[in-house]
Scaffold this active site. Structure first.
Site: not given
Ligand code: EPU
Length: 338
Positions: A164, A238, A334
């Site tokens: 990012r 995010s 972010e």
């Molecule tokens: N999780 C929870 N509770 C929550 C949210 C997440 O337990 O409320 C856990 C999920 O179950 C999972 C882990 O945290 O085990 C990661 O969650 P997720 O796979 O949804 O991805 P993320 O890390 O929250 C990142 C990116 C997203 C992108 C997704 C998929 C960043 C800051 N965010 O989210 O990007 O769509 O991975 O690749 O890196 C964005 O940048 O705006 C964005 C949406």
């Protein structure tokens, strides 16, 4: 080039936050940007470049000249033995561009479907999702230098892409207007399916060798289930970056909570799931004033209706404090806060 005064930016940021631009200039070409640079008043004024407004938190009116990039056009530049080289104007909607490339038979961007914002904003924060980052498909971009008015073509080595992050958030922040971006979509196409959510879809559907269209449909379904549509609920995706820590720091955090979701990175560092930590602190669904934490993904802050930027930042600060108190980790926003 179109110059307007006293323009409300509420329709131009996906969080729907109120703020007014003293001066807003719409640019549809490199020549338009040069006209701004050469303009007797606008030329010398500080400038702020606005893309799709999907990664920005407005906390005040904008004294700078706001440049709204509206450069259009999508085309195949070259078909090579190893790749399709495809170009889009910086003002094109990112998701429409992804859909266009797939419809033309040039796959490779499907994991990045439904990311809000414009093509030009993509390289600035090196957008990424479901195992693919923009830098993995990047060829080059054209940008107009806001001091000299000259168009330059930049390749990946200059862009300094990170998680990012890019040179456009660092050394070149406020210095250039990205006008066109070119992508290299590799041949033969191979799906990227390593992300847990996609593996789950494969198991559920029993489809072992999905097409690009199938991956696109899965990514759209996963996003729609987890992330709020900014047209319906104001948000900026995010709100915090996933913190990257050393193995020692990670051991300390696992000591605090053995269930913390973490992923080893190729360079030996470890990425922690900020959403999981926020969720573990009990924030999901909570609100501060008219700003809230989305009830299906704790990493996303939302506008519950009529929120102002300072309310969002108050909520963000409270979340940062509780995550720091419980895990000893300082979360970094972010989106760009202005
Ligand atoms: N999780 C929870 N509770 C929550 C949210 C997440 O337990 O409320 C856990 C999920 O179950 C999972 C882990 O945290 O085990 C990661 O969650 P997720 O796979 O949804 O991805 P993320 O890390 O929250 C990142 C990116 C997203 C992108 C997704 C998929 C960043 C800051 N965010 O989210 O990007 O769509 O991975 O690749 O890196 C964005 O940048 O705006 C964005 C949406």
């Amino acid at each position: 080039m179109q110059i307007e005064s006293g323009v409300s930016l509420k329709p131009y940021n996906t969080f729907g936050l109120p703020a007014v631009a003293g001066t807003l200039v719409r640019v549809a070409s490199d020549a338009d940007v040069r006209r701004v640079v050469d303009h007797p008043q606008l030329g010398r004024a500080p400038k702020f470049v606005l893309g799709g407004g999907s990664n920005i938190i407005l906390t005040r009116d904008m004294p700078q000249v706001v440049i709204k990039v509206e450069v259009r056009g999508m085309r195949l530049v070259q078909e090579r033995a190893d790749a399709w080289i495809v170009e889009a104007g910086a003002g094109e909607n990112w998701h429409e561009f992804v859909a266009y490339t797939l419809a033309q038979g040039w796959p490779g961007l499907e994991n990045l479907a439904l990311i809000p914002g414009t093509v030009g904003a993509g390289p600035v924060q090196n957008i990424g999702a479901y195992g693919v980052e923009l830098q993995d498909r990047f060829e080059s971009l054209d940008a107009v230098d806001l001091v000299t008015g000259r168009t330059v073509t930049l390749h990946a080595d200059i862009c300094a892409f990170g998680y990012r992050d890019s040179v456009f958030k660092q050394a070149l922040a406020g210095r250039t207007v990205i006008t066109r971006v070119r992508f290299k979509l590799p041949k033969p196409w191979q799906p990227v399916l390593g992300y847990l959510d996609l593996e789950r879809k494969m198991l559920e559907s029993g489809i072992g060798a999905p097409s690009a269209q199938q991956v696109y449909d899965w990514v759209c379904a996963i996003r729609r289930a987890k992330l709020p549509d900014p047209k319906l609920i104001g948000n900026a995706g995010s709100f915090f970056k996933n913190p990257v820590v050393t193995p020692e720091q990670c051991r300390d955090i696992i000591g605090r909570d053995p269930e913390v979701v973490h992923y080893p990175m190729p360079d030996g560092s470890i990425k922690l799931a900020a959403g999981w930590m926020i969720d573990a602190c009990g924030w999901k669904g909570k609100s501060v004033g008219r700003a809230g934490v989305y009830d299906r993904q704790a990493l996303v802050l939302v506008n519950r209706g009529g929120a102002i930027g300072s309310e969002v930042m108050l909520l963000a600060g409270a979340i940062q404090e509780s995550v720091y108190g419980r895990f000893g980790i300082r979360l970094e926003p972010e989106p760009l806060v202005v």
